[in-house]
Design a protein around this motif. Structure first.
Motif, PDB file in Angstrom:
ATOM      1  N   PRO A 221      -0.054  21.196  20.374  1.00 45.60           N
ATOM      2  CA  PRO A 221      -1.177  21.765  21.146  1.00 45.60           C
ATOM      3  C   PRO A 221      -1.975  22.787  20.344  1.00 45.60           C
ATOM      4  CG  PRO A 221       0.833  21.726  22.456  1.00 45.60           C
ATOM      5  CD  PRO A 221       1.234  21.370  21.066  1.00 45.60           C
TER       6      PRO A 221
ATOM      7  N   ALA B 216      -6.014  22.780  19.848  1.00 47.12           N
ATOM      8  CA  ALA B 216      -6.861  23.928  20.166  1.00 47.12           C
ATOM      9  C   ALA B 216      -7.718  24.332  18.980  1.00 47.12           C
ATOM     10  CB  ALA B 216      -5.983  25.097  20.614  1.00 47.12           C
TER      11      ALA B 216
ATOM     12  N   HIS C 164      -6.038  26.474  26.642  1.00 45.93           N
ATOM     13  CA  HIS C 164      -5.174  26.534  25.459  1.00 45.93           C
ATOM     14  C   HIS C 164      -4.729  27.965  25.168  1.00 45.93           C
ATOM     15  CE1 HIS C 164      -5.143  22.441  23.881  1.00 45.93           C
ATOM     16  NE2 HIS C 164      -6.423  22.341  24.165  1.00 45.93           N
TER      17      HIS C 164
ATOM     18  N   HIS D 290      -1.806  26.010  27.133  1.00 46.60           N
ATOM     19  CA  HIS D 290      -1.854  24.541  26.971  1.00 46.60           C
ATOM     20  C   HIS D 290      -1.432  23.816  28.261  1.00 46.60           C
ATOM     21  CE1 HIS D 290      -1.921  25.933  22.827  1.00 46.60           C
ATOM     22  NE2 HIS D 290      -0.677  26.369  22.930  1.00 46.60           N
TER      23      HIS D 290
ATOM     24  N   VAL E  25      -3.445  17.963  27.553  1.00 49.23           N
ATOM     25  CA  VAL E  25      -3.832  18.681  26.327  1.00 49.23           C
ATOM     26  C   VAL E  25      -5.076  18.074  25.696  1.00 49.23           C
ATOM     27  CG1 VAL E  25      -3.052  19.331  24.016  1.00 49.23           C
ATOM     28  CG2 VAL E  25      -1.457  19.392  25.926  1.00 49.23           C
TER      29      VAL E  25
END
Length: 491
Positions: free
Chosen positions: A418, A422, A384, A372, A376
């Motif tokens: 994060p 993702a 990621h 990450h 982001v």
């Protein structure tokens, strides 16, 4: 001559000895100790005299050589005699009976099984050493064990591994961020060739870098036409300096423009650099105009014509970077600058990465870098997962930026974790039409956006993109909307 043995250490003694010459123990009187042990030759006596069992000789101190021996040790035959009361006879050293026992069981601990990667002798020696220490310390737990024991609340469950963790290794820890304290306006810094620069105005303040408008101290002009980027001496600004010196030399950029028949390429030229106060590092650039982020704050969303114009200019820069073995890895509005002549610059090379050193593309390994890392909202799925950025990473990030600049927030813009961001990117990377429907809403979906995002999502990790085809599709859509690369932007 008759002999007898020390009950303490088992040393052979003569009958007239009062003390043992080996251990110094006082020997018992003949009446208490019983008659002397007869030698093996005395067979005429009609009946054998009885004697007290001889104590076993204690093991000697362990040496390095003795650690290679088996854990099963020999013990004097007197223990066998004590377990068998019917055999109450004198025992000579030459006729001792071997009795074995397990050392780990004698100490009250389970025997440790040796590791398959170590030799049996070393494993047995380690078990003996560990058993001896535990026998001395008793039940007192070791300090090391107490320190390494993890609190229950901090233990990680094996059933819930971290998102995108590599099964072959641990993800790297996040790199340290070097915060930068602002310098006073009016302070002077000196670059490596002795030129002095005076700080005129603070233009931007980020946690890890500052941007100042500067003027050369010896210049009489009141107009400031240079900017200074200030960062920590050991921060990411050093990575940007390394990239500029290696892949963005003015001669290299000029050669590329001549080869591609281009009049402009948005690569910033580093005018100077140096250190200040032994804790700051700075770079000097020509004035590159206004940042795209300041434009988006005012207008929120840009027209499709302007976004296509920006994307074509950034694609030109990315093709140059990738041909020189580097990727940008941090494309966002804060790193895009526009001059009044609609010259678009791509700046901010602190996260630049050499993806193909010596012509060999790096291998795809998740968790090989900090997961990450970067902005982001816009970084690629590879970033990621902690994989090194590649050419497809830059193109995917540019696609996210195009959507953000034209349609507004992305499906994951409001997410804070994060891992959740993702997961959303993974979902929409496999379903590009769904991403476009979510972003455009009731508006008509741009075919140019759809074509670009579909091609970017289909790229393999080490695949070389077709920059000509990507730019041709965006340029054709720009012409259909009545725009052109030669025309200025609307802002």
């Amino acid at each position: 001559m008759s002999f007898h043995f020390c009950p303490k250490c088992g040393t052979k003694l003569q009958p007239d000895f009062l003390f043992c010459p080996s251990c110094g123990e006082k020997l018992p009187a003949p009446a208490a100790a019983g008659p002397n042990l007869s030698s093996s030759k005395d067979t005429d006596s009609p009946e054998r005299p009885t004697c007290a069992p001889v104590c076993a000789r204690p093991p000697l101190g362990k040496t390095r050589k003795s650690f290679r021996l088996d854990r099963e040790v020999d013990v004097s035959a007197t223990q066998a005699a004590s377990n068998n009361p019917t055999d109450n006879c004198a025992v000579t050293p030459g006729k001792q009976q071997a009795v074995t026992f397990n050392l780990s069981e004698a100490l009250g601990r389970p025997a440790a099984s040796p590791s398959p990667s170590k030799s049996p002798a070393r494993a047995k020696a380690k078990a003996l050493r560990h058993a001896g220490k535990q026998a001395e310390e008793g039940s007192k737990p070791s300090d090391k064990a107490a320190k390494t024991e993890e609190p229950p609340l901090l233990r990680r469950s094996a059933a819930s591994p971290p998102a995108y963790a590599s099964p072959k290794g641990k993800a790297k820890k996040a790199k340290r961020l070097f915060a930068v304290e602002p310098l006073e306006v009016g302070e002077e810094v000196t670059d490596t060739i002795g030129r002095k620069w005076k700080l005129e105005k603070l233009l931007g303040h980020h946690m890890t870098e500052l941007l100042y408008k500067v003027d050369q101290a010896s210049s009489r002009s009141r107009e400031s036409d240079h900017v200074l980027k200030l960062g920590a001496k050991d921060g990411r600004i050093f990575n940007e300096l390394n990239f500029l010196q290696r892949a963005a030399k003015p001669a290299m950029v000029h050669k590329w423009k001549k080869r591609k028949n281009m009049s402009f390429l948005g690569i910033p030229s580093c005018f100077g650099f140096g250190l200040h106060s032994d804790s700051y590092r700075f770079l000097i650039f020509p004035d590159m105009g206004r940042s795209l982020q300041s434009v988006i704050k005012e207008e929120e969303c840009l027209s499709e014509t302007d976004v296509l114009h920006l994307a074509c200019s950034i694609l030109d820069v990315l093709e140059y970077l990738h041909s020189n073995e580097y990727v940008h890895a941090d494309i966002r509005a804060e790193n895009v600058y526009i001059k009044p002549q609609s010259q678009v610059y791509l700046t901010g090379y602190c996260h630049s990465f050499r993806y193909r050193p010596c012509g060999q593309h790096v291998q795809y390994h998740e968790a090989s870098r900090t997961p990450h890392e970067g902005a982001v909202e816009f970084i690629s799925l590879d970033a990621h997962k902690g994989a090194a950025p590649s050419r497809r990473s830059d193109l995917q990030t540019l696609g996210y930026c195009m959507l953000r600049w034209h349609t507004g927030p992305l499906p994951w813009s409001d997410l804070t974790r994060p891992e959740s961001v993702a997961a959303q990117k993974q979902r929409y990377l496999e379903d590009v039409p769904a991403l476009l429907l979510h972003c455009f809403g009731r508006k008509k979906v741009s075919t140019a956006f759809e074509a670009y995002l579909t091609k970017a999502a289909a790229l393999q990790y080490s695949e070389e993109p077709d920059y000509g085809a990507l730019k041709a599709g965006l340029s054709a859509a720009l012409l259909q909307l009545g725009g052109a690369m030669e025309q200025p932007l609307s802002f």
